[in-house]
Design an enzyme around this catalytic site. Sequence first.
Site, short mmCIF file in Angstrom:
data_model
loop_
_atom_site.label_atom_id
_atom_site.label_comp_id
_atom_site.label_asym_id
_atom_site.label_seq_id
_atom_site.Cartn_x
_atom_site.Cartn_y
_atom_site.Cartn_z
N GLY A 49 38.12 38.40 15.55
CA GLY A 49 38.42 39.01 14.27
C GLY A 49 37.24 38.85 13.33
O GLY A 49 36.33 38.05 13.59
N GLN A 54 32.80 38.04 5.43
CA GLN A 54 31.86 37.50 6.42
C GLN A 54 30.64 38.40 6.60
O GLN A 54 29.62 37.95 7.12
CB GLN A 54 32.54 37.32 7.78
CG GLN A 54 33.61 36.24 7.79
CD GLN A 54 34.20 36.11 9.17
OE1 GLN A 54 35.14 36.80 9.51
NE2 GLN A 54 33.63 35.22 9.97
N CYS A 92 34.88 30.31 14.53
CA CYS A 92 34.66 31.33 13.50
C CYS A 92 33.20 31.78 13.58
O CYS A 92 32.30 30.95 13.70
CB CYS A 92 34.95 30.73 12.12
SG CYS A 92 34.72 31.86 10.76
N LEU A 93 32.98 33.09 13.48
CA LEU A 93 31.61 33.61 13.55
C LEU A 93 30.77 33.10 12.38
O LEU A 93 29.55 33.11 12.45
CB LEU A 93 31.61 35.14 13.56
CG LEU A 93 32.20 35.79 14.82
CD1 LEU A 93 32.18 37.31 14.68
CD2 LEU A 93 31.48 35.35 16.08
N HIS A 134 44.01 33.05 10.14
CA HIS A 134 42.59 32.68 10.06
C HIS A 134 41.80 33.75 9.32
O HIS A 134 41.04 33.45 8.39
CB HIS A 134 42.04 32.47 11.47
CG HIS A 134 40.57 32.21 11.52
ND1 HIS A 134 40.01 31.05 12.00
CD2 HIS A 134 39.50 32.98 11.14
CE1 HIS A 134 38.70 31.10 11.90
NE2 HIS A 134 38.35 32.27 11.39
N GLU A 135 42.00 35.01 9.72
CA GLU A 135 41.21 36.09 9.11
C GLU A 135 41.59 36.29 7.64
O GLU A 135 40.72 36.50 6.79
CB GLU A 135 41.40 37.40 9.89
CG GLU A 135 40.86 37.37 11.31
CD GLU A 135 39.43 36.88 11.41
OE1 GLU A 135 38.63 37.11 10.47
OE2 GLU A 135 39.11 36.24 12.42
N HIS A 138 40.04 34.04 5.04
CA HIS A 138 38.69 34.41 4.58
C HIS A 138 38.74 35.18 3.26
O HIS A 138 37.80 35.11 2.46
CB HIS A 138 37.98 35.28 5.62
CG HIS A 138 37.37 34.52 6.75
ND1 HIS A 138 36.34 33.63 6.58
CD2 HIS A 138 37.63 34.52 8.09
CE1 HIS A 138 35.99 33.12 7.76
NE2 HIS A 138 36.76 33.64 8.69
NI NI Z 1 36.53 33.21 10.72
#
Ligand code: NI
Length: 176
Positions: A49, A54, A92-93, A134-135, A138
Amino acid sequence: MAILKVAQLGHPILRQVAVPIPPEQIGTPEVQQLIADMSHTMHEYDGAGLAAPQVHVSVRLVILDLLDEERVLINPIITPLTDELVRTVEGCLSVAKMRAAVDRPAKIRLQALDERGEAVDLELEDFDAVVVQHECDHLDGILYVDRCDTTTLAFLDEYRRWGSLDTLAERMAEEE
Ligand code: NI
């Protein structure tokens, strides 16, 4: 389509509360281009995701693999439907090459708009519920490292070698 640069832990944009996208703007070339670029970026980096902050755009939009398809969620609202928690190892990226165990509500209601501006209203459990939480975190400037069991934080190489540290103690006890 473009591959966008992913902000890393410490970049202030990851800590901002993102602004909603007015529904009448969802069909504009700007928003549709952002969705296309985020999809391309997520696949390039093999993420589950990606949230707009991000990629340095502080709006309430996420893209993710959900129920075996790629979904776009705009202005999502999450309501926990249980006190029961599920523990998952997350990455996480924006926190490159790390993993940690996080406890989150195991069942949620998700309300959002999709890329056509149509309403999404789903009840989700377990992994699907975790990815969405999680997403969407953000969008409020929250990262999984804020919620994780910090004793399980691991670099990816070590995680691959040793497994999750919350199960390591159990395994060592079994082997004795
Ligand atoms: Ni993340």
